[in-house]
Scaffold this active site. Structure first.
Site, PDB file in Angstrom:
ATOM      1  N   ARG A 228      17.166 -29.896 -49.718  1.00  0.00           N
ATOM      2  CA  ARG A 228      18.505 -30.466 -49.553  1.00  0.00           C
ATOM      3  C   ARG A 228      19.020 -31.003 -50.898  1.00  0.00           C
ATOM      4  NH1 ARG A 228      18.616 -34.339 -44.578  1.00  0.00           N
ATOM      5  NH2 ARG A 228      20.845 -34.156 -45.027  1.00  0.00           N
TER       6      ARG A 228
ATOM      7  N   ASN B  52       9.172 -42.395 -40.447  1.00  0.00           N
ATOM      8  CA  ASN B  52      10.288 -41.653 -41.023  1.00  0.00           C
ATOM      9  C   ASN B  52      11.166 -42.704 -41.696  1.00  0.00           C
ATOM     10  OD1 ASN B  52      12.561 -40.281 -41.734  1.00  0.00           O
ATOM     11  ND2 ASN B  52      12.792 -39.195 -39.781  1.00  0.00           N
TER      12      ASN B  52
ATOM     13  N   ALA C 218      16.641 -42.719 -45.278  1.00  0.00           N
ATOM     14  CA  ALA C 218      17.124 -42.800 -46.663  1.00  0.00           C
ATOM     15  C   ALA C 218      16.240 -43.691 -47.542  1.00  0.00           C
ATOM     16  CB  ALA C 218      18.567 -43.297 -46.683  1.00  0.00           C
TER      17      ALA C 218
ATOM     18  N   TYR D  56      19.731 -32.571 -37.971  1.00  0.00           N
ATOM     19  CA  TYR D  56      18.730 -33.445 -37.349  1.00  0.00           C
ATOM     20  C   TYR D  56      18.433 -33.099 -35.893  1.00  0.00           C
ATOM     21  CZ  TYR D  56      19.602 -36.127 -41.584  1.00  0.00           C
ATOM     22  OH  TYR D  56      19.725 -36.502 -42.904  1.00  0.00           O
TER      23      TYR D  56
ATOM     24  N   HIS E  49       9.718 -36.275 -41.678  1.00  0.00           N
ATOM     25  CA  HIS E  49      11.162 -36.043 -41.738  1.00  0.00           C
ATOM     26  C   HIS E  49      11.535 -34.920 -40.792  1.00  0.00           C
ATOM     27  CE1 HIS E  49      11.492 -38.659 -45.155  1.00  0.00           C
ATOM     28  NE2 HIS E  49      10.405 -38.077 -45.631  1.00  0.00           N
TER      29      HIS E  49
ATOM     30  N   GLU F 116       3.981 -39.673 -43.476  1.00  0.00           N
ATOM     31  CA  GLU F 116       5.442 -39.636 -43.651  1.00  0.00           C
ATOM     32  C   GLU F 116       6.013 -38.426 -42.912  1.00  0.00           C
ATOM     33  OE1 GLU F 116       6.532 -39.401 -47.795  1.00  0.00           O
ATOM     34  OE2 GLU F 116       8.581 -38.819 -47.307  1.00  0.00           O
TER      35      GLU F 116
ATOM     36  N   ARG G  91      24.477 -37.555 -34.947  1.00  0.00           N
ATOM     37  CA  ARG G  91      24.531 -37.451 -36.403  1.00  0.00           C
ATOM     38  C   ARG G  91      24.084 -36.060 -36.860  1.00  0.00           C
ATOM     39  NH1 ARG G  91      19.998 -40.041 -40.320  1.00  0.00           N
ATOM     40  NH2 ARG G  91      21.017 -39.631 -42.303  1.00  0.00           N
TER      41      ARG G  91
ATOM     42  N   PRO H  30      16.667 -46.146 -41.162  1.00  0.00           N
ATOM     43  CA  PRO H  30      18.105 -46.303 -40.947  1.00  0.00           C
ATOM     44  C   PRO H  30      18.826 -45.040 -40.505  1.00  0.00           C
ATOM     45  CG  PRO H  30      17.531 -46.439 -43.283  1.00  0.00           C
ATOM     46  CD  PRO H  30      16.251 -46.483 -42.528  1.00  0.00           C
ATOM     47  N   ASN H  31      19.763 -45.266 -39.627  1.00  0.00           N
ATOM     48  CA  ASN H  31      20.664 -44.235 -39.084  1.00  0.00           C
ATOM     49  C   ASN H  31      19.999 -43.300 -38.074  1.00  0.00           C
ATOM     50  OD1 ASN H  31      23.014 -45.052 -40.558  1.00  0.00           O
ATOM     51  ND2 ASN H  31      22.008 -44.243 -42.382  1.00  0.00           N
TER      52      ASN H  31
END
Ligand code: DQA
Length: 144
Positions: A106, A73, A76, A22, A99, A97, A17, A9-10
């Protein structure tokens, strides 16, 4: 080899964003870099983005027979989706995985990944390079 790439998502908002976190590349630019990198490894990629947990599980299920490995990825969903975790485990696809940002540096809620235990590796904090390293990892899996 065939590599399934899933962006959560996003990530359709990449480029707009929080570019300081990112990066400036759009999702289309990221996917084109991923496909180029994969081609250099002799791999084919199917890339998808979804904002919906159930849809990600359906994409995993629909592409599991085609794929030799998964680069995901979960965005969230990383931090709380037991459903995506269970789908990866159930499909027995070697998964990596990824990111863009370093989730370990963070907010506290980002430090937890419920996905990590069902993945062979995690690459984070290096922008698109995190994805390229994940593709390299998948290619090396195939040679084992
Ligand atoms: C992310 C990190 C997640 O915590 C966040 O929710 C994202 C993107 C990353 O690529 O850095 O959407 O997965």
């Amino acid at each position: 080899m065939n590599i399934l790439v899933i962006h959560g998502p996003n990530l359709h908002l990449l480029g707009k964003r929080k570019p300081e976190i990112y990066g400036k590349a759009t999702l289309a630019q990221l996917n084109s870099g991923i496909k180029k990198h994969a081609a250099g490894l002799g791999a084919k990629v199917r890339a998808f983005q979804s904002n919906c947990e159930g849809e990600i599980i359906d994409l995993l299920t629909a592409n599991a027979a085609w794929a030799d490995a998964l680069v995901i990825n979960p965005a969230a969903y990383t931090h709380y989706s037991c459903a995506i975790r269970d789908a990866i485990e159930a499909l027995e696809l070697p998964a990596v995985e990824v990111h863009l940002s370093d989730i370990s540096k963070r907010e506290p809620f980002r430090k937890i990944s419920v996905i990590k235990p069902v993945c062979r590796a995690q690459f984070k904090g290096e922008g698109q390079l995190s994805y390229f390293k994940a593709l390299d990892f998948c290619a090396a899996l195939k040679k084992q």
